[in-house]
Design an enzyme around this catalytic site. Structure first.
Site, PDB file in Angstrom:
ATOM      1  N   GLY A  14       0.819  -1.218   0.000  1.00  0.00           N
ATOM      2  CA  GLY A  14       0.000   0.000   0.000  1.00  0.00           C
ATOM      3  C   GLY A  14       0.847   1.260   0.000  1.00  0.00           C
ATOM      4  N   LEU A  65      -4.331  -7.429  -2.690  1.00  0.00           N
ATOM      5  CA  LEU A  65      -4.109  -8.175  -1.446  1.00  0.00           C
ATOM      6  C   LEU A  65      -5.340  -8.932  -0.968  1.00  0.00           C
ATOM      7  CD1 LEU A  65      -1.886  -5.803   0.725  1.00  0.00           C
ATOM      8  CD2 LEU A  65      -1.203  -7.570  -0.891  1.00  0.00           C
ATOM      9  N   ASN A  87       1.445  -2.479   5.465  1.00  0.00           N
ATOM     10  CA  ASN A  87       0.754  -1.196   5.671  1.00  0.00           C
ATOM     11  C   ASN A  87      -0.610  -1.146   4.997  1.00  0.00           C
ATOM     12  OD1 ASN A  87       0.499   1.933   5.860  1.00  0.00           O
ATOM     13  ND2 ASN A  87       0.427   1.467   3.675  1.00  0.00           N
ATOM     14  N   TYR A 152     -13.320  -3.422  10.914  1.00  0.00           N
ATOM     15  CA  TYR A 152     -11.995  -2.803  10.700  1.00  0.00           C
ATOM     16  C   TYR A 152     -11.144  -2.983  11.964  1.00  0.00           C
ATOM     17  CZ  TYR A 152      -8.529   0.928  10.107  1.00  0.00           C
ATOM     18  OH  TYR A 152      -7.357   1.639  10.028  1.00  0.00           O
ATOM     19  N   LYS A 156      -7.753  -5.441  12.667  1.00  0.00           N
ATOM     20  CA  LYS A 156      -6.486  -4.848  13.110  1.00  0.00           C
ATOM     21  C   LYS A 156      -6.102  -5.367  14.499  1.00  0.00           C
ATOM     22  CE  LYS A 156      -5.593  -1.835   9.707  1.00  0.00           C
ATOM     23  NZ  LYS A 156      -4.339  -1.814   8.944  1.00  0.00           N
TER      24      LYS A 156
END
Ligand code: NAP
Length: 249
Positions: A14, A65, A87, A152, A156
């Site tokens: 990224g 990805l 990233n 999200y 993470k």
């Protein structure tokens, strides 16, 4: 920091925009030969050109990805690498009841599965050489649930758990694994959501403002350098105090 990474190779996923672009430029400025990754070939070519104009070395490799085969092809094309920066990431804001299967899959596959696959593909070479660095880019929303960012944050948070696991699994064999957890940062991605949203989030931090991409990249560049040789399994919050305070209601 100049020349701290001379002779090293790095893959930054990224890196065609935002935080990844800033990381790629800083690692190259410190002497690393950098593979700039993304999907957008035009922005990839510009990132490479910008790095070369600064006197650095870079090449662009495109891959999606979210696609397992494409991630594996990316790893094969990159070959041996000393520094892997996971990233690339996507954020799709919606409440739990409104989150679609497609948004769920895109975020988990891009933000969690792809870093896992890249570690599977690229860390064995690092272990063979007894030397390597993995840096994962997470978010402050991985520690404190943020409204409409459940999947999200969950993806993470998974990446943060894996950061600690990998630090233990690979550390004694010469591979350090760490994460940075940015707070609200001005990037192409956040600009697409509207400046008001990110600026509002910036005001909730103890510093009262958003970060620049370079302020995140500074910490990644430190973690990639020999100066961080005893830093392993750390999740470094770069949130201007987002995790230190509870914003006033
Ligand atoms: P951005 O400006 O939207 O840039 C995202 C980058 O990821 C682009 O280079 C994009 O490449 C690449 N990318 C996205 N999905 C991809 C996919 N499926 N396959 C390949 N490449 C893909 O993002 P950013 O704001 O800089 O965020 C970077 C990282 O920091 C993310 O992991 C994000 O979660 C994290 N973060 C950001 C903030 C913030 O406020 N900005 C806060 C906390 C954490 P192409 O466009 O070329 O496809």
């Amino acid at each position: 920091m100049n020349n701290a990474l001379r002779g090293r190779t790095a893959l930054v996923t990224g890196a065609t925009a935002g935080i990844g672009y800033a990381i790629a430029r800083q690692l190259a400025a410190a002497g690393a030969a950098v593979t700039v990754h993304g999907r957008n070939a035009e922005r990839g070519a510009k990132a490479v050109q910008d790095i070369e104009n600064d006197g650095g070395r870079a090449l662009f490799v495109a891959a999606d990805l979210a696609d397992v085969e494409d991630v594996r092809r990316l790893a094969e094309e990159v070959g041996d690498v000393d520094i892997l920066v996971n990233n690339a990431g996507v954020y799709r804001f919606a409440g739990t009841l409104e989150t679609t299967d497609a948004d769920f899959d895109e975020q988990i596959n891009t933000n969690l599965r792809a870093p896992y696959l890249l570690v599977q593909e690229l860390v064995p070479g690092m272990l063979e050489r007894g030397d390597g660095i993995v840096i994962n880019v997470t978010t402050v929303a991985a520690s404190t649930p943020a409204a409409e960012a459940g999947i999200y944050g969950a993806g993470k948070a998974g990446l943060e758990l894996l950061t600690k696991l990998w630090a233990d699994e690979f550390g004694a064999r010469g591979v350090r694994v760490n994460a940075v957890a940015p707070g609200p940062t001005q990037t192409e991605g956040t600009a697409a959501l509207g400046d008001q949203l990110i600026e509002g989030l910036g005001r909730t931090t103890a510093l009262g403002r958003t970060a620049t991409a370079d302020e995140i990249a500074n910490v990644v560049t430190f973690l990639a350098s020999p100066a961080a040789s005893y830093v392993n399994g750390a999740i470094l919050a770069i949130g201007g105090g987002s995790l230190a305070i509870r914003p006033a209601a």
